[in-house]
Design a protein around this motif. Structure first.
Motif, short mmCIF file in Angstrom:
data_model
loop_
_atom_site.label_atom_id
_atom_site.label_comp_id
_atom_site.label_asym_id
_atom_site.label_seq_id
_atom_site.Cartn_x
_atom_site.Cartn_y
_atom_site.Cartn_z
N HIS A 292 -17.92 -34.34 -2.79
CA HIS A 292 -18.92 -33.43 -3.37
C HIS A 292 -18.75 -32.06 -2.73
O HIS A 292 -18.10 -31.92 -1.70
CB HIS A 292 -20.34 -33.94 -3.10
N ALA A 293 -19.40 -31.06 -3.31
CA ALA A 293 -19.42 -29.73 -2.68
C ALA A 293 -19.98 -29.90 -1.28
O ALA A 293 -21.04 -30.49 -1.08
CB ALA A 293 -20.26 -28.77 -3.50
N SER B 28 -14.97 -27.52 -2.22
CA SER B 28 -15.37 -27.82 -3.59
C SER B 28 -14.46 -28.89 -4.19
O SER B 28 -13.29 -28.99 -3.81
CB SER B 28 -15.30 -26.55 -4.45
N THR B 29 -15.01 -29.65 -5.12
CA THR B 29 -14.20 -30.63 -5.84
C THR B 29 -13.71 -30.07 -7.18
O THR B 29 -12.99 -30.74 -7.90
CB THR B 29 -15.00 -31.92 -6.09
N GLN B 30 -14.10 -28.83 -7.49
CA GLN B 30 -13.66 -28.18 -8.72
C GLN B 30 -12.16 -27.84 -8.59
O GLN B 30 -11.55 -28.09 -7.57
CB GLN B 30 -14.47 -26.91 -8.96
N SER B 31 -11.62 -27.20 -9.62
CA SER B 31 -10.22 -26.79 -9.56
C SER B 31 -10.10 -25.31 -9.89
O SER B 31 -10.98 -24.72 -10.52
CB SER B 31 -9.36 -27.62 -10.51
N LEU C 117 -12.80 -22.10 -10.51
CA LEU C 117 -14.12 -22.70 -10.30
C LEU C 117 -14.26 -23.18 -8.85
O LEU C 117 -15.33 -23.07 -8.25
CB LEU C 117 -14.35 -23.86 -11.26
N LYS C 118 -13.18 -23.69 -8.30
CA LYS C 118 -13.17 -24.15 -6.90
C LYS C 118 -13.44 -22.96 -5.98
O LYS C 118 -14.31 -23.03 -5.10
CB LYS C 118 -11.82 -24.79 -6.58
N GLU D 57 -17.09 -21.66 -6.33
CA GLU D 57 -18.09 -22.53 -5.71
C GLU D 57 -18.02 -22.44 -4.18
O GLU D 57 -19.05 -22.38 -3.50
CB GLU D 57 -17.92 -23.98 -6.17
N GLU D 58 -16.82 -22.43 -3.62
CA GLU D 58 -16.67 -22.34 -2.17
C GLU D 58 -17.20 -21.01 -1.64
O GLU D 58 -17.91 -20.98 -0.63
CB GLU D 58 -15.20 -22.55 -1.77
#
Length: 193
Positions: free
Chosen positions: A40-41, A89-92, A95-96, A99-100
């Protein structure tokens, strides 16, 4: 003691008044090496340095009065506990990164509100600190290079900032006790010629 400091910082980051991004993120205190892959984030706080704060060193003995007895002891030592904060972050792709950066920025701004940790956050043995517990955010020591740090962890450099919290520890258990004086008796002596 350090687990209580971790719990204290966790309480600060999960406080109901903290930004929603922080309250919604996982908080970890793991080594952020190549095997660190949260599901998770996550805001990770890696405790990577402990050193005595010599500027706050006090060489004078501490005197405490209890009833009619003074107890004397050596002063506490003050320890700087330095955490490296990173966001995961678990995004890519973009978006990663977004979010970070959002999580890291929210943590920096929130923690900067507390130059001294509020007693409501203190956990465990930190509730009995003899001094206020100062904290500094995003202060690096002059000449400190982080390249070797990331190399040692085996990962590419990441955006990060430091959090330094100074706690007191009592390594000395030797005390001396003295009774208080309740009065002074003055006697005169007559001299004979």
């Amino acid at each position: 003691m350090f687990q209580d400091l971790d719990a204290t910082i966790g309480a600060m980051l999960q406080d109901p008044a903290a930004p929603q991004q922080l309250r919604g993120a996982q908080i970890a205190f793991d080594t952020p090496d190549r095997n660190f892959q949260p599901a998770h984030a996550t805001l990770n706080l890696f405790l990577h340095e402990l050193s005595e704060n010599r500027e706050l060193r006090d060489d004078a003995r501490v005197m405490e009065l209890s009833g009619t007895t003074y107890t004397s002891r050596l002063p506490s030592i003050r320890i700087d506990c330095v955490y490296l904060l990173t966001a995961w972050s678990t995004q890519s792709a973009a978006l990663k990164t977004a979010e970070e950066h959002q999580l890291l920025g929210a943590a920096l701004v929130w923690l900067a509100r507390f130059p001294t940790l509020e007693t409501r956050f203190l956990r465990g043995v930190l509730q009995n600190q003899p001094y206020p517990v100062p904290a500094t955010v995003a202060q690096t020591r002059e000449g400190q290079q982080m390249g070797h740090f990331w190399s040692a962890l085996g990962i590419a450099p990441r955006p990060a900032f430091s959090l330094t919290v100074t706690v007191a520890a009592d390594p000395f258990d030797q005390t001396e006790q003295f009774r208080t004086h309740t009065g002074v008796i003055v006697k005169t002596v007559l001299e004979h010629p």
